[in-house]
Scaffold this active site. Sequence first.
Site, PDB file in Angstrom:
ATOM      1  N   LYS A  42     -12.952  -6.813   9.532  1.00  0.00           N
ATOM      2  CA  LYS A  42     -14.120  -6.064   8.369  1.00  0.00           C
ATOM      3  C   LYS A  42     -14.940  -5.475   9.480  1.00  0.00           C
ATOM      4  O   LYS A  42     -15.728  -4.470   9.314  1.00  0.00           O
ATOM      5  CB  LYS A  42     -13.677  -6.143   7.486  1.00  0.00           C
ATOM      6  CG  LYS A  42     -11.963  -5.914   6.392  1.00  0.00           C
ATOM      7  CD  LYS A  42     -11.838  -6.705   5.337  1.00  0.00           C
ATOM      8  CE  LYS A  42     -10.571  -6.862   4.744  1.00  0.00           C
ATOM      9  NZ  LYS A  42     -10.942  -7.640   3.345  1.00  0.00           N
ATOM     10  N   ARG A 101      11.149  -0.799   7.211  1.00  0.00           N
ATOM     11  CA  ARG A 101      11.906  -2.233   8.766  1.00  0.00           C
ATOM     12  C   ARG A 101      13.882  -2.129   7.639  1.00  0.00           C
ATOM     13  O   ARG A 101      14.226  -2.053   9.547  1.00  0.00           O
ATOM     14  CB  ARG A 101      11.388  -3.542   8.923  1.00  0.00           C
ATOM     15  CG  ARG A 101      11.870  -4.437   9.543  1.00  0.00           C
ATOM     16  CD  ARG A 101      10.908  -5.801   9.491  1.00  0.00           C
ATOM     17  NE  ARG A 101      10.633  -5.708   8.891  1.00  0.00           N
ATOM     18  CZ  ARG A 101       8.904  -6.629   8.399  1.00  0.00           C
ATOM     19  NH1 ARG A 101       8.466  -6.890   9.389  1.00  0.00           N
ATOM     20  NH2 ARG A 101       8.495  -6.538   6.771  1.00  0.00           N
ATOM     21  N   GLY A 104     -10.792  -2.119   1.079  1.00  0.00           N
ATOM     22  CA  GLY A 104     -10.282  -1.508  -0.362  1.00  0.00           C
ATOM     23  C   GLY A 104     -10.271  -0.101  -1.207  1.00  0.00           C
ATOM     24  O   GLY A 104     -10.330   0.655  -0.181  1.00  0.00           O
ATOM     25  N   GLU A 142      -2.622 -16.361   1.142  1.00  0.00           N
ATOM     26  CA  GLU A 142      -1.152 -16.166   2.087  1.00  0.00           C
ATOM     27  C   GLU A 142      -0.523 -17.793   1.640  1.00  0.00           C
ATOM     28  O   GLU A 142      -1.104 -18.797   2.037  1.00  0.00           O
ATOM     29  CB  GLU A 142      -1.368 -15.346   2.935  1.00  0.00           C
ATOM     30  CG  GLU A 142      -2.154 -14.435   3.667  1.00  0.00           C
ATOM     31  CD  GLU A 142      -0.724 -13.104   2.949  1.00  0.00           C
ATOM     32  OE1 GLU A 142       0.847 -13.142   3.667  1.00  0.00           O
ATOM     33  OE2 GLU A 142      -1.325 -12.062   2.481  1.00  0.00           O
ATOM     34  N   ILE A 202     -13.177   1.188  -2.257  1.00  0.00           N
ATOM     35  CA  ILE A 202     -13.998   0.169  -2.454  1.00  0.00           C
ATOM     36  C   ILE A 202     -14.533   1.580  -1.200  1.00  0.00           C
ATOM     37  O   ILE A 202     -14.229   1.356  -0.583  1.00  0.00           O
ATOM     38  CB  ILE A 202     -15.167  -0.401  -1.769  1.00  0.00           C
ATOM     39  CG1 ILE A 202     -14.527  -1.772  -2.866  1.00  0.00           C
ATOM     40  CG2 ILE A 202     -16.577  -0.457  -2.512  1.00  0.00           C
ATOM     41  CD1 ILE A 202     -15.377  -3.154  -2.610  1.00  0.00           C
ATOM     42  N   VAL A 211       1.079  -1.265  -0.243  1.00  0.00           N
ATOM     43  CA  VAL A 211      -0.268  -0.322  -0.385  1.00  0.00           C
ATOM     44  C   VAL A 211       0.789   1.131  -0.008  1.00  0.00           C
ATOM     45  O   VAL A 211       0.727   2.181  -1.034  1.00  0.00           O
ATOM     46  CB  VAL A 211      -0.693  -0.082   1.328  1.00  0.00           C
ATOM     47  CG1 VAL A 211      -1.578   1.075   0.828  1.00  0.00           C
ATOM     48  CG2 VAL A 211      -1.673  -1.255   1.174  1.00  0.00           C
ATOM     49  N   GLY A 242      -1.250 -15.633  -6.199  1.00  0.00           N
ATOM     50  CA  GLY A 242      -1.196 -14.441  -4.845  1.00  0.00           C
ATOM     51  C   GLY A 242      -2.433 -13.811  -4.413  1.00  0.00           C
ATOM     52  O   GLY A 242      -2.027 -13.215  -3.887  1.00  0.00           O
ATOM     53  N   LYS A 276      -6.779  -2.795   9.224  1.00  0.00           N
ATOM     54  CA  LYS A 276      -7.952  -2.832   9.734  1.00  0.00           C
ATOM     55  C   LYS A 276      -8.126  -4.084  11.150  1.00  0.00           C
ATOM     56  O   LYS A 276      -9.047  -3.769  12.049  1.00  0.00           O
ATOM     57  CB  LYS A 276      -8.734  -3.697   9.179  1.00  0.00           C
ATOM     58  CG  LYS A 276      -7.764  -5.051   8.677  1.00  0.00           C
ATOM     59  CD  LYS A 276      -8.723  -5.867   7.414  1.00  0.00           C
ATOM     60  CE  LYS A 276      -7.140  -6.592   7.050  1.00  0.00           C
ATOM     61  NZ  LYS A 276      -5.820  -6.852   5.418  1.00  0.00           N
ATOM     62  N   GLY A 301      -5.461  -4.603  -2.923  1.00  0.00           N
ATOM     63  CA  GLY A 301      -4.099  -4.690  -3.160  1.00  0.00           C
ATOM     64  C   GLY A 301      -3.707  -2.800  -3.203  1.00  0.00           C
ATOM     65  O   GLY A 301      -4.647  -2.554  -3.278  1.00  0.00           O
TER      66      GLY A 301
HETATM   67  N1  LIG Z   1      -2.297  -4.951   1.112  1.00  0.00           N
HETATM   68  C1  LIG Z   1      -3.115  -4.475   0.248  1.00  0.00           C
HETATM   69  O1  LIG Z   1      -4.323  -4.999  -0.094  1.00  0.00           O
HETATM   70  C2  LIG Z   1      -4.141  -3.736   1.801  1.00  0.00           C
HETATM   71  C3  LIG Z   1      -5.615  -3.191   1.524  1.00  0.00           C
HETATM   72  C4  LIG Z   1      -6.582  -2.509   2.496  1.00  0.00           C
HETATM   73  C5  LIG Z   1      -5.636  -2.589   3.564  1.00  0.00           C
HETATM   74  N2  LIG Z   1      -4.207  -3.122   3.888  1.00  0.00           N
HETATM   75  C6  LIG Z   1      -3.612  -2.473   4.951  1.00  0.00           C
HETATM   76  O2  LIG Z   1      -2.239  -2.086   4.993  1.00  0.00           O
HETATM   77  C7  LIG Z   1      -1.686  -2.405   5.424  1.00  0.00           C
HETATM   78  C8  LIG Z   1      -0.123  -2.085   5.065  1.00  0.00           C
HETATM   79  O3  LIG Z   1      -0.813  -3.281   4.159  1.00  0.00           O
HETATM   80  P1  LIG Z   1       0.709  -3.958   3.056  1.00  0.00           P
HETATM   81  O4  LIG Z   1       0.198  -4.610   2.529  1.00  0.00           O
HETATM   82  O5  LIG Z   1       1.104  -2.540   2.242  1.00  0.00           O
HETATM   83  O6  LIG Z   1       2.335  -4.800   4.074  1.00  0.00           O
HETATM   84  P2  LIG Z   1       3.168  -4.852   3.691  1.00  0.00           P
HETATM   85  O7  LIG Z   1       2.999  -5.320   1.610  1.00  0.00           O
HETATM   86  O8  LIG Z   1       4.016  -5.996   4.574  1.00  0.00           O
HETATM   87  O9  LIG Z   1       4.007  -3.739   4.385  1.00  0.00           O
HETATM   88  C9  LIG Z   1       4.184  -3.321   5.603  1.00  0.00           C
HETATM   89  C10 LIG Z   1       5.920  -2.000   6.029  1.00  0.00           C
HETATM   90  O10 LIG Z   1       5.616  -1.833   6.587  1.00  0.00           O
HETATM   91  C11 LIG Z   1       7.224  -1.306   7.192  1.00  0.00           C
HETATM   92  N3  LIG Z   1       7.445  -1.969   8.014  1.00  0.00           N
HETATM   93  C12 LIG Z   1       7.460  -3.086   9.369  1.00  0.00           C
HETATM   94  N4  LIG Z   1       7.850  -2.732  10.281  1.00  0.00           N
HETATM   95  C13 LIG Z   1       7.564  -1.919  10.910  1.00  0.00           C
HETATM   96  C14 LIG Z   1       7.986  -1.199  11.742  1.00  0.00           C
HETATM   97  N5  LIG Z   1       8.243  -1.300  12.824  1.00  0.00           N
HETATM   98  N6  LIG Z   1       8.754   0.531  11.550  1.00  0.00           N
HETATM   99  C15 LIG Z   1       8.462   0.657   9.627  1.00  0.00           C
HETATM  100  N7  LIG Z   1       8.351  -0.194   8.299  1.00  0.00           N
HETATM  101  C16 LIG Z   1       7.889  -0.933   9.222  1.00  0.00           C
HETATM  102  C17 LIG Z   1       7.481  -3.094   5.857  1.00  0.00           C
HETATM  103  O11 LIG Z   1       8.911  -2.249   5.918  1.00  0.00           O
HETATM  104  P3  LIG Z   1      10.551  -3.358   4.725  1.00  0.00           P
HETATM  105  O12 LIG Z   1       9.745  -3.521   3.453  1.00  0.00           O
HETATM  106  O13 LIG Z   1      11.453  -3.097   4.450  1.00  0.00           O
HETATM  107  O14 LIG Z   1       9.887  -4.851   5.229  1.00  0.00           O
HETATM  108  C18 LIG Z   1       7.097  -2.919   4.839  1.00  0.00           C
HETATM  109  O15 LIG Z   1       7.243  -1.360   3.803  1.00  0.00           O
HETATM  110  C19 LIG Z   1      -2.190  -3.325   6.940  1.00  0.00           C
HETATM  111  O16 LIG Z   1      -2.280  -2.827   8.133  1.00  0.00           O
HETATM  112  C20 LIG Z   1      -2.591  -3.923   6.068  1.00  0.00           C
HETATM  113  O17 LIG Z   1      -4.185  -4.897   6.261  1.00  0.00           O
HETATM  114  C21 LIG Z   1      -3.243  -3.846   3.108  1.00  0.00           C
END
Ligand SMILES: NC(=O)c1ccc[n+]([C@@H]2O[C@H](COP(=O)([O-])OP(=O)(O)OC[C@H]3O[C@@H](n4cnc5c(N)ncnc54)[C@H](OP(=O)(O)O)[C@@H]3O)[C@@H](O)[C@H]2O)c1
Length: 425
Positions: free
Chosen positions: A205, A45, A134, A190, A136, A14, A187, A105, A302
């Site tokens: 949600k 991270r 997401g 998980e 919507i 995101v 994909g 969430k 997404g």
């Molecule tokens: N993916 C989706 O489709 C989607 C949809 C709606 C809502 N969300 C929500 O959006 C959020 C993020 O999802 P995502 O899919 O983008 O997750 P993600 O791809 O796993 O990204 C997480 C990011 O957080 C960073 N991170 C982790 N621990 C950290 C820390 N302690 N300090 C600083 N940065 C840290 C990671 O760093 P690194 O890159 O260095 O590992 C990574 O860049 C979640 O709450 C998820 O539920 C996701």
Amino acid sequence: MDTVRIGLLGCGNVGGALVAILQRDATSIAARTGVRLEITRVAVRSVAKERSVAIPRPLLTHDAAAVVADPEVDVVVEVIGGIEPARSLILDALKAGKPVVTANKELIANVGQEIFEAAASAGVDVLFEAAVGGGIPLIRPLRESLAGEPIRRVTGIVNGTTNYILTRMAEEGADYAEALAEAQQLGYAERDPTADVEGFDAGSKLAIIASIAFGGRIVAGDVYREGISRVTAADIAYAARLGYVVKLVAIAERVDDDVAVRVHPAMVPSTHPLASVRESFNAVFIEGDSVGELMLYGRGAGGMPSASAVLGDLIDAAHNLRAGSTGRALQLHPARLRPIDDLISAYYLDLEVIDRPGVLAAVAGVMGAHDVSIKSMEQEGAGAGARIVFVTHTARERDVQACLHALRSLDVVLRVGTLLRVLDS
Ligand SMILES: NC(=O)c1ccc[n+]([C@@H]2O[C@H](COP(=O)([O-])OP(=O)(O)OC[C@H]3O[C@@H](n4cnc5c(N)ncnc54)[C@H](OP(=O)(O)O)[C@@H]3O)[C@@H](O)[C@H]2O)c1
């Protein structure tokens, strides 16, 4: 032109998509909204990790707390996920008077109340459109457009993974394991699919949806939850023959002064608008006393769709910041939850029985004794392992569960199969 400086916490799916959108569209957004959005710090991270978007090295840090505290950051976007450190970082940002946009969430569904109170006492915005559905638009329509609407029920397909699996099972006759493996390969699921297939993600949600729709303090643990892992290809084929589609539904409903919240697979009439939601798409069907029926449909997950929702929140927060105002604070009241035992629903039930005279009478007798009346019945096969599939008239969940218990102890019943609740049309 005012520039609003963003501190981005997390740059994964995101966060990375948000950076890409702003790199592409910041100028046109500024022209349309009068606000220039600029990312000034990015916490991740691993600073060394290769990313899908180019970020100037000096912007990157692994110290998220420093980004929150940075005087060059006006608004904080949290897209790390999970409860900690996201919770503490958001509380610190709010305390420092910085609006927060989050897509988290899990956080909102579990400790939302603490976050909303902190935002209200600091007099700043906390916005979380991307946390449910997401891309919507759902939270804002519920909070604003439907603010005065007596909402009766919200029924959602809010998990793309399970909807993809159920679509493959329905359209290709795949069994659950095959469809799950395909979803993992593409994909959509998980490697450990538990959070999706057992309904935890949809439950989080739904807790957020129910809180906003009914103004109640509802957390993820309040939601009754069943997943899809026990649904068989045969159930789906039967459902189709009877004119239904099997979907994992998340339902929040007002019953008298109570709120009922539940996630489970259900038979959805094929004429219902939710029946046409296929693949990994999501939709939320809202029923209100004045508005009638409406449905919001789109990409429920997404990076890009979710970043689009984050962007809308960011523009809102930036406008409010510039105007020195905030959106209406969320006020949630204690909610009285209606237990699943009190649910009134029609049911689908599949039994494997011994095929001999008198079996049907024995089964029907047990059902009748528990106030579960049969609407339709079909037998498939003969001899040992014959199946009978029932659809009942509306009955009370407590009675249906007691009936299942009694059926299990009948010696002519070899197996009590899937129980599915049937949505009314
Ligand atoms: N993916 C989706 O489709 C989607 C949809 C709606 C809502 N969300 C929500 O959006 C959020 C993020 O999802 P995502 O899919 O983008 O997750 P993600 O791809 O796993 O990204 C997480 C990011 O957080 C960073 N991170 C982790 N621990 C950290 C820390 N302690 N300090 C600083 N940065 C840290 C990671 O760093 P690194 O890159 O260095 O590992 C990574 O860049 C979640 O709450 C998820 O539920 C996701």
